[in-house]
Design an enzyme around this catalytic site. Structure first.
Site, PDB file in Angstrom:
ATOM      1  N   LYS A 156      -1.162 -47.189  17.763  1.00 55.10           N
ATOM      2  CA  LYS A 156      -0.347 -45.989  17.546  1.00 55.10           C
ATOM      3  C   LYS A 156       0.259 -45.482  18.848  1.00 55.10           C
ATOM      4  O   LYS A 156       1.451 -45.180  18.911  1.00 55.10           O
ATOM      5  CB  LYS A 156      -1.189 -44.882  16.895  1.00 55.10           C
ATOM      6  CG  LYS A 156      -1.692 -45.204  15.499  1.00 55.10           C
ATOM      7  CD  LYS A 156      -2.411 -44.041  14.873  1.00 55.10           C
ATOM      8  CE  LYS A 156      -3.640 -43.597  15.662  1.00 55.10           C
ATOM      9  NZ  LYS A 156      -4.664 -44.657  15.798  1.00 55.10           N
TER      10      LYS A 156
ATOM     11  N   GLU B 292      -2.029 -38.321  18.635  1.00 51.96           N
ATOM     12  CA  GLU B 292      -3.336 -37.801  18.196  1.00 51.96           C
ATOM     13  C   GLU B 292      -3.172 -36.465  17.458  1.00 51.96           C
ATOM     14  O   GLU B 292      -3.916 -35.508  17.683  1.00 51.96           O
ATOM     15  CB  GLU B 292      -4.275 -37.636  19.396  1.00 51.96           C
ATOM     16  CG  GLU B 292      -4.497 -38.898  20.203  1.00 51.96           C
ATOM     17  CD  GLU B 292      -5.234 -40.001  19.441  1.00 51.96           C
ATOM     18  OE1 GLU B 292      -5.741 -39.723  18.338  1.00 51.96           O
ATOM     19  OE2 GLU B 292      -5.282 -41.133  19.957  1.00 51.96           O
TER      20      GLU B 292
ATOM     21  N   GLN C 118      -3.983 -35.526  14.643  1.00 53.17           N
ATOM     22  CA  GLN C 118      -5.106 -35.068  13.812  1.00 53.17           C
ATOM     23  C   GLN C 118      -5.917 -33.979  14.497  1.00 53.17           C
ATOM     24  O   GLN C 118      -6.641 -33.223  13.840  1.00 53.17           O
ATOM     25  CB  GLN C 118      -6.019 -36.231  13.428  1.00 53.17           C
ATOM     26  CG  GLN C 118      -6.924 -36.760  14.546  1.00 53.17           C
ATOM     27  CD  GLN C 118      -6.226 -37.765  15.444  1.00 53.17           C
ATOM     28  OE1 GLN C 118      -5.065 -38.108  15.235  1.00 53.17           O
ATOM     29  NE2 GLN C 118      -6.940 -38.275  16.438  1.00 53.17           N
TER      30      GLN C 118
ATOM     31  N   CYS D  66     -13.591 -60.708   8.292  1.00 52.23           N
ATOM     32  CA  CYS D  66     -12.932 -59.895   7.264  1.00 52.23           C
ATOM     33  C   CYS D  66     -11.442 -59.778   7.591  1.00 52.23           C
ATOM     34  O   CYS D  66     -11.065 -59.485   8.723  1.00 52.23           O
ATOM     35  CB  CYS D  66     -13.562 -58.515   7.175  1.00 52.23           C
ATOM     36  SG  CYS D  66     -12.832 -57.463   5.884  1.00 52.23           S
TER      37      CYS D  66
END
Length: 204
Positions: free
Chosen positions: A12, A86, A88, A148
């Site tokens: 990001k 950032e 959030q 995964c």
């Protein structure tokens, strides 16, 4: 108003830095903001894990982003874009200020951040942006469990090598493996499996 979200380690900040460079390389003036709660980068800078960085304005929880942008406009003249890293960590009021900047000042706002905390619960500011942004974009990465290939959706907090699911929503950490508190991007399958194991153990 753009909200670009992804888990930790999804590039990001690198994405933001590249976008800032694209604007500035054309001679456009921008405002770049980072919440002061993010202590992983030096004051006044946004830094990516690959070493790139750009200058920014650090904003505390008490600061008005609207006032900050108006001050920068007085210094620079017209502003082509406001970038926030950032996001959030912003308050609900600050998140709504971003909406106001886009609507009343007619300046594009591009905010980068996490969608949910280590429990899988929406951050307050992210909830505002998910509800009101004109465009929502996911920056994708894969689960960090070996082998995964599922999409990472969660930022699993790991304390002393053990996944935890209780504690403060905001606790700054990184994905570096040699720290006592770190975060691992996980897919839903592995995140939920660890949560169930934690509930069985009764320790978290």
């Amino acid at each position: 108003m753009y909200f670009r979200y992804g888990t930790m380690n999804s590039s990001k900040s690198m994405n933001l830095i590249a976008s800032v460079h694209n604007y500035e390389s054309k001679g456009d003036k921008v405002v770049v903001i980072k919440p002061s709660l993010d202590t992983r980068s030096a004051n006044g800078f946004i830094e990516s894990r690959v070493g790139t960085k750009t200058e920014c304005i650090d904003i505390s929880l008490k600061d008005s982003i609207l006032t900050c942008v108006k001050t920068e406009m007085d210094k620079k003249g017209s502003i082509s874009c406001v970038f926030v890293d950032e996001c959030q960590f912003l308050t609900q009021e600050q998140a709504f200020e971003l909406i106001s900047i886009a609507d009343t000042m007619r300046i594009p706002v591009i905010a980068y951040g996490l969608r949910t905390d280590f429990r899988g619960i929406l951050f307050v500011a992210s909830n505002v942006l998910l509800s009101h942004a004109d465009k929502i974009e996911e920056i994708k990465t894969v689960c960090h469990v070996k082998g995964c290939k599922r999409k990472a959706m969660y930022n699993q907090r790991v304390v002393n090598g053990k996944p935890v699911f209780k504690g403060d929503s905001i606790l700054v950490g990184d994905t570096i493996s040699n720290t006592n508190i770190r975060y691992e991007p996980k897919c839903r399958f592995h995140f939920m499996a660890d949560m169930i194991d934690s509930q069985k153990g009764g320790n978290n």
